[in-house]
Design a protein around this motif. Structure first.
Motif, short mmCIF file in Angstrom:
data_model
loop_
_atom_site.label_atom_id
_atom_site.label_comp_id
_atom_site.label_asym_id
_atom_site.label_seq_id
_atom_site.Cartn_x
_atom_site.Cartn_y
_atom_site.Cartn_z
N LEU A 220 -2.13 -40.91 130.17
CA LEU A 220 -0.82 -41.19 129.57
C LEU A 220 -0.36 -42.60 129.92
O LEU A 220 0.12 -43.33 129.04
CB LEU A 220 0.20 -40.16 130.06
CG LEU A 220 1.63 -40.33 129.55
CD1 LEU A 220 1.67 -40.20 128.03
CD2 LEU A 220 2.56 -39.31 130.20
N VAL B 189 0.15 -45.38 127.02
CA VAL B 189 1.48 -45.93 126.75
C VAL B 189 1.45 -47.45 126.90
O VAL B 189 2.08 -48.17 126.11
CB VAL B 189 2.53 -45.31 127.70
CG1 VAL B 189 3.86 -46.06 127.61
CG2 VAL B 189 2.75 -43.84 127.34
N ARG C 113 -1.55 -36.32 126.73
CA ARG C 113 -2.03 -35.67 127.95
C ARG C 113 -3.06 -34.59 127.63
O ARG C 113 -3.95 -34.32 128.43
CB ARG C 113 -0.88 -35.07 128.73
CG ARG C 113 0.09 -36.09 129.29
CD ARG C 113 1.15 -35.45 130.19
NE ARG C 113 0.65 -35.27 131.56
CZ ARG C 113 0.32 -34.12 132.07
NH1 ARG C 113 0.39 -33.00 131.36
NH2 ARG C 113 -0.13 -34.04 133.32
N ASP D 174 8.51 -36.17 123.56
CA ASP D 174 7.82 -35.12 124.33
C ASP D 174 6.55 -34.66 123.61
O ASP D 174 5.53 -34.39 124.25
CB ASP D 174 8.75 -33.93 124.54
CG ASP D 174 9.86 -34.22 125.54
OD1 ASP D 174 9.73 -35.23 126.26
OD2 ASP D 174 10.83 -33.45 125.59
N ARG E 289 3.91 -37.30 124.11
CA ARG E 289 3.44 -37.25 125.51
C ARG E 289 2.48 -36.08 125.73
O ARG E 289 1.42 -36.24 126.35
CB ARG E 289 4.64 -37.13 126.45
CG ARG E 289 4.27 -37.17 127.93
CD ARG E 289 5.48 -36.99 128.81
NE ARG E 289 6.35 -38.16 128.79
CZ ARG E 289 7.57 -38.20 128.27
NH1 ARG E 289 8.08 -37.10 127.72
NH2 ARG E 289 8.28 -39.29 128.31
N LEU F 63 6.27 -44.25 122.73
CA LEU F 63 5.90 -42.88 122.39
C LEU F 63 6.61 -42.41 121.12
O LEU F 63 6.03 -41.69 120.31
CB LEU F 63 6.25 -41.95 123.55
CG LEU F 63 5.37 -42.09 124.79
CD1 LEU F 63 5.98 -41.33 125.97
CD2 LEU F 63 3.96 -41.60 124.52
N ARG G 32 9.34 -44.98 126.38
CA ARG G 32 9.85 -43.96 125.46
C ARG G 32 9.83 -44.46 124.02
O ARG G 32 9.51 -43.71 123.10
CB ARG G 32 11.26 -43.55 125.86
CG ARG G 32 11.32 -42.71 127.13
CD ARG G 32 12.75 -42.37 127.50
NE ARG G 32 12.81 -41.51 128.68
CZ ARG G 32 13.92 -41.20 129.32
NH1 ARG G 32 15.09 -41.66 128.87
NH2 ARG G 32 13.89 -40.42 130.38
#
Length: 342
Positions: free
Chosen positions: A322, A326, A168, A161, A164, A100, A97
């Motif tokens: 993803l 990451v 994606r 979010d 992410r 990201l 997290r």
């Protein structure tokens, strides 16, 4: 990550599918074209150098006190202490997290209107003079300077979010080839089943009406239907009124279960076609059943499942992209937990 680093060292470009399972390169059509289009969209939305913060200024170490706060929150949710495995998993989630979040700021996602509005609101909330007339842009700058963008959980969630979804999306825009769709369908037959269907007529003996006489009445009804050799059309007129009509169209097991329950559906599967059988019990009462026809379940053909197979391929690829991205971002930012060699 190794592939990407090698490409950087040689000055060569790297396709997004090089980051993930090689099998996807055989089933995706023109990935480089779609990736280029998406990259152009990102540049158009945020600008080439749109990041609000230089990545070199980002923190790379997460304090153990932050980790402990996450542990405590999870333990409250679970109502127990965490196992060693759960603690390790939590650390991975924390690092992912954070990666990201930092990435979202580097590419300028914090300039999104929703984020800007949130920052402006919380800056006004903590201001010594909240009624002071200050522009929203100034409020946002104050929020960033005060570190509110890092500490506000809602802002962080929006940014994480957003990052992410953007990562994606590089896979979701890919177009699987027909050959790839067919291969994936054949490799995962259990995922794409056309359910079996059964068409029945039933004569119901309503338990709410007949009480303890329901089973006896059902046995009498079975004799009347079979001895009299009544057709399904004639027999359907003899039952009690229930919430389920006596003559039903061809239905899947799931649809039948919704009307009669699991036990009824299981018993129905054992009945022969073309004759009265029963009684079979359901929450409604007892039933004498005539099975008109039964179509077994089968594997879907490509034309029947094309949309679902395509979606599953792209989502599986997106998940792999993803994960790979990451991992690369964690290495790029040098993220670690203070005092833990991770």
């Amino acid at each position: 990550p190794d592939t990407l680093c090698a490409a950087r060292n040689t000055g060569e470009g790297v396709d997004i599918t090089d980051l993930v399972l090689p099998k996807f390169k055989r089933i995706i059509g023109s990935p480089s074209v779609h990736f280029a289009l998406l990259g152009g969209l990102v540049v158009w939305l945020f600008g080439i150098n749109s990041g609000t913060v230089d990545s070199e200024s980002f923190r790379s170490t997460i304090s153990m006190s932050e980790v402990e706060r996450v542990y405590a929150k999870i333990e409250i949710e679970k109502g127990r202490s965490l196992t060693d495995v759960e603690r390790s998993d939590a650390i991975v989630v924390i690092l992912n997290r954070e990666a990201l979040f930092l990435y979202s700021r580097e590419i300028g996602l914090d300039r999104d209107p929703v984020v800007q509005r949130r920052l402006s609101q919380i800056a006004a909330f903590v201001s010594e003079n909240p009624e002071e007339t200050i522009t929203a842009k100034t409020r946002v700058r104050e929020a960033v300077e005060l570190g509110l963008i890092e500490s506000d959980s809602i802002t962080r969630r929006i940014l994480v979010d957003g990052a992410r979804r953007l990562i994606r999306a590089t896979a979701l825009v890919q177009v699987p080839t027909d050959e790839g769709l067919q291969r994936y369908l054949e490799e995962n037959p259990s995922l794409y089943q056309i359910p079996g269907r059964t068409r029945i007529t039933h004569v119901a003996l309503n338990r709410n009406l007949r009480k303890e006489n329901t089973v006896g009445a059902a046995n009498e009804m079975f004799s009347r239907l079979t001895v009299g050799d009544l057709s399904p059309e004639d027999g359907s007129l003899l039952g009690d009124e229930t919430v389920v009509e006596p003559s039903l169209p061809s239905m899947t097991d799931r649809a039948i279960t919704r009307r009669f329950g699991m036990n009824f559906t299981a018993a129905l599967a054992m009945l022969p076609v073309g004759e009265w059988q029963g009684p079979i019990r359901s929450p409604l009462g007892e039933h004498i059943v005539f099975v008109h026809e039964r179509t077994p379940a089968r594997r879907a053909m490509l034309d029947e499942a094309r949309e679902q197979v395509s979606s599953d391929i792209r989502n599986e690829l997106a998940d792999q992209v993803l994960i790979a991205r990451v991992e690369e971002l964690r290495e790029h930012y040098g993220l670690k937990i203070d005092g833990i060699g991770l």
